[in-house]
Design a protein around this motif. Sequence first.
Motif, PDB file in Angstrom:
ATOM      1  N   UNK A   1       0.818  -1.218   0.000  1.00 10.14           N
ATOM      2  CA  UNK A   1       0.000   0.000   0.000  1.00 10.14           C
ATOM      3  C   UNK A   1       0.851   1.268   0.000  1.00 10.14           C
ATOM      4  N   UNK A   2       2.148   1.144   0.225  1.00  9.97           N
ATOM      5  CA  UNK A   2       3.033   2.309   0.284  1.00  9.97           C
ATOM      6  C   UNK A   2       2.993   3.168  -0.978  1.00  9.97           C
ATOM      7  N   UNK A   3       2.970   2.581  -2.188  1.00  9.57           N
ATOM      8  CA  UNK A   3       2.925   3.447  -3.381  1.00  9.57           C
ATOM      9  C   UNK A   3       1.716   4.379  -3.404  1.00  9.57           C
ATOM     10  N   UNK A   4       0.595   3.923  -2.896  1.00  7.27           N
ATOM     11  CA  UNK A   4      -0.597   4.769  -2.878  1.00  7.27           C
ATOM     12  C   UNK A   4      -0.427   5.894  -1.859  1.00  7.27           C
ATOM     13  N   UNK A   5       0.098   5.569  -0.688  1.00 11.68           N
ATOM     14  CA  UNK A   5       0.275   6.596   0.343  1.00 11.68           C
ATOM     15  C   UNK A   5       1.248   7.677  -0.098  1.00 11.68           C
ATOM     16  N   UNK A   6       2.272   7.306  -0.859  1.00  7.00           N
ATOM     17  CA  UNK A   6       3.241   8.314  -1.304  1.00  7.00           C
ATOM     18  C   UNK A   6       2.613   9.303  -2.291  1.00  7.00           C
ATOM     19  N   UNK A   7       1.552   8.899  -2.979  1.00  6.63           N
ATOM     20  CA  UNK A   7       0.859   9.813  -3.894  1.00  6.63           C
ATOM     21  C   UNK A   7       0.246  10.992  -3.141  1.00  6.63           C
ATOM     22  N   UNK A   8      -0.135  10.749  -1.897  1.00  9.70           N
ATOM     23  CA  UNK A   8      -0.789  11.793  -1.111  1.00  9.70           C
ATOM     24  C   UNK A   8       0.205  12.814  -0.560  1.00  9.70           C
ATOM     25  N   UNK A   9       1.511  12.597  -0.786  1.00 12.24           N
ATOM     26  CA  UNK A   9       2.498  13.617  -0.441  1.00 12.24           C
ATOM     27  C   UNK A   9       2.375  14.802  -1.394  1.00 12.24           C
ATOM     28  N   UNK A  10       1.981  14.518  -2.646  1.00 11.53           N
ATOM     29  CA  UNK A  10       1.886  15.561  -3.665  1.00 11.53           C
ATOM     30  C   UNK A  10       0.455  16.003  -3.948  1.00 11.53           C
ATOM     31  N   UNK A  11      -0.517  15.160  -3.618  1.00 15.38           N
ATOM     32  CA  UNK A  11      -1.921  15.451  -3.913  1.00 15.38           C
ATOM     33  C   UNK A  11      -2.743  15.357  -2.632  1.00 15.38           C
ATOM     34  N   UNK A  12      -3.630  16.311  -2.420  1.00 16.12           N
ATOM     35  CA  UNK A  12      -4.462  16.286  -1.209  1.00 16.12           C
ATOM     36  C   UNK A  12      -5.601  15.288  -1.331  1.00 16.12           C
TER      37      UNK A  12
END
Length: 110
Positions: free
Chosen positions: A46-57
């Motif tokens: 699930x880490x790849x999905x969580x890292x997306x939220x670093x750049x997108x709210x």
Amino acid sequence: MRASAYIKENQRIERIGQLLAKALVLSSCAPPELVATQVEDCSSQTAPILTLFDQHKVLGMSEIMDLADMSRTTAHRRLRELVKAGKLIPQGKGRATRYHLPKPLITKKS
């Protein structure tokens, strides 16, 4: 018993064995090191999905699929895991569902 019926029976028995093994892992009877391994696998997936939220709210399913380069089924499965773990909050219903990180708790200092 015909050969095709024999093969189907063996496949069903193998599937039952897989389900029983999964149930053992998920149950409280499983050894702690086995459960820990499953939890680590889940977080690494699930880490790849969580890292997306670093750049997108806020992100929707299609955006997550495109940015993380995964199928709809995989994205849905990972999002469900993250929501269940409390790491993402769903907003909306059905195709309009958007996901965002939970807001941090703000404590007042006295």
